[in-house]
Design an enzyme around this catalytic site. Structure first.
Site, short mmCIF file in Angstrom:
data_model
loop_
_atom_site.label_atom_id
_atom_site.label_comp_id
_atom_site.label_asym_id
_atom_site.label_seq_id
_atom_site.Cartn_x
_atom_site.Cartn_y
_atom_site.Cartn_z
N ASP A 13 4.84 33.77 -42.84
CA ASP A 13 4.78 33.08 -41.55
C ASP A 13 4.04 34.01 -40.58
O ASP A 13 3.47 35.03 -40.99
CB ASP A 13 6.18 32.65 -41.07
CG ASP A 13 7.05 33.83 -40.66
OD1 ASP A 13 6.64 35.00 -40.84
OD2 ASP A 13 8.17 33.58 -40.15
N CYS A 70 8.22 37.31 -44.19
CA CYS A 70 8.51 36.78 -42.84
C CYS A 70 9.09 37.94 -42.04
O CYS A 70 8.92 39.10 -42.43
CB CYS A 70 9.43 35.56 -42.90
SG CYS A 70 11.11 35.86 -43.49
N THR A 72 12.31 38.90 -41.35
CA THR A 72 13.41 39.59 -42.03
C THR A 72 13.32 39.49 -43.55
O THR A 72 14.02 40.25 -44.25
CB THR A 72 14.76 38.95 -41.64
OG1 THR A 72 14.69 37.55 -41.99
CG2 THR A 72 15.04 39.08 -40.16
N HIS A 103 17.52 42.18 -64.33
CA HIS A 103 18.77 41.46 -64.61
C HIS A 103 18.75 39.99 -64.18
O HIS A 103 19.42 39.18 -64.81
CB HIS A 103 19.94 42.16 -63.91
CG HIS A 103 20.29 43.48 -64.54
ND1 HIS A 103 21.39 44.22 -64.16
CD2 HIS A 103 19.68 44.19 -65.54
CE1 HIS A 103 21.46 45.33 -64.89
NE2 HIS A 103 20.42 45.34 -65.72
N HIS A 141 22.25 39.05 -69.77
CA HIS A 141 21.47 38.68 -68.57
C HIS A 141 20.91 37.27 -68.71
O HIS A 141 20.90 36.50 -67.74
CB HIS A 141 20.37 39.70 -68.30
CG HIS A 141 20.92 41.06 -68.06
ND1 HIS A 141 21.89 41.31 -67.11
CD2 HIS A 141 20.70 42.24 -68.68
CE1 HIS A 141 22.22 42.59 -67.15
NE2 HIS A 141 21.51 43.18 -68.10
C1 RB5 Z 1 10.33 34.37 -36.86
O1 RB5 Z 1 10.57 34.78 -35.56
C2 RB5 Z 1 11.47 34.78 -37.76
O2 RB5 Z 1 12.61 34.07 -37.47
C3 RB5 Z 1 11.08 34.59 -39.21
O3 RB5 Z 1 9.92 35.32 -39.48
C4 RB5 Z 1 12.08 35.06 -40.24
O4 RB5 Z 1 12.49 36.36 -39.99
C5 RB5 Z 1 13.20 34.17 -40.52
O5 RB5 Z 1 14.06 34.45 -41.37
#
Ligand code: RB5
Length: 156
Positions: A13, A70, A72, A103, A141
């Protein structure tokens, strides 16, 4: 015997696209076949759309592994794990990136561009891509991954 290089699909993203592009440059340089399903701008967008695009290529057999970036890594992993046949792991340590291949036969690596730096992300992706699944010939596994697939099939 020379191992065939895995085909990689990348998605991101707006928060992850710079990291995605940095990783694409690294893996291209190493000779991997790459598909980039976007995005390629910092304009706000919705990560589930790009997680699904990349994961669809993996389940269709057009790519071996997905790498999803993204902010996180968590949103990408939640969305990716809704695609039947995808086992996505959000990793920020090398041990997890290695063992989720060994695994869990994870087929999508999710990275948080706001969590890990480019250098660590490159190491995580390298370990993930270069590590094979230990359950290829059966055993515990394979049984456990099979049980995950059973849960998936019960919830359609
Ligand atoms: C975008 O601001 C953020 O929410 C997205 O990149 C991601 O971290 C969502 O899990």
């Amino acid at each position: 015997m020379m191992e065939t290089k895995k085909r990689l699909v990348f998605a991101a993203d707006h928060a992850g696209y710079l990291l995605k592009n940095a990783l694409i440059a690294v893996f291209k340089e190493r000779g991997y076949e790459i598909t980039d399903v976007g995005v390629n701008s910092g304009e706000s967008c919705d990560y589930p759309i790009y997680a699904e695009k990349a994961c669809n290529l993996v389940v269709a057999g057009e790519a071996d592994l997905a790498i999803l970036c993204c902010g996180t890594g968590i949103g990408m992993s939640i969305a990716a794990n809704k695609v039947k046949g995808i086992r996505a792991a959000c990793c920020s340590d090398i041990f997890s990136a290695k063992y989720t291949r060994l695994h869990n036969d994870a087929n999508a690596l999710c990275l948080g561009a706001r969590v890990v730096g480019e250098g660590l992300a490159e190491e995580l992706a390298t370990v993930f891509v270069e590590t094979g699944y230990e359950g290829i010939d059966g055993g515990k596994h394979a049984r456990r991954v099979g049980l995950i697939t059973e849960i998936e099939n019960k919830n359609k």
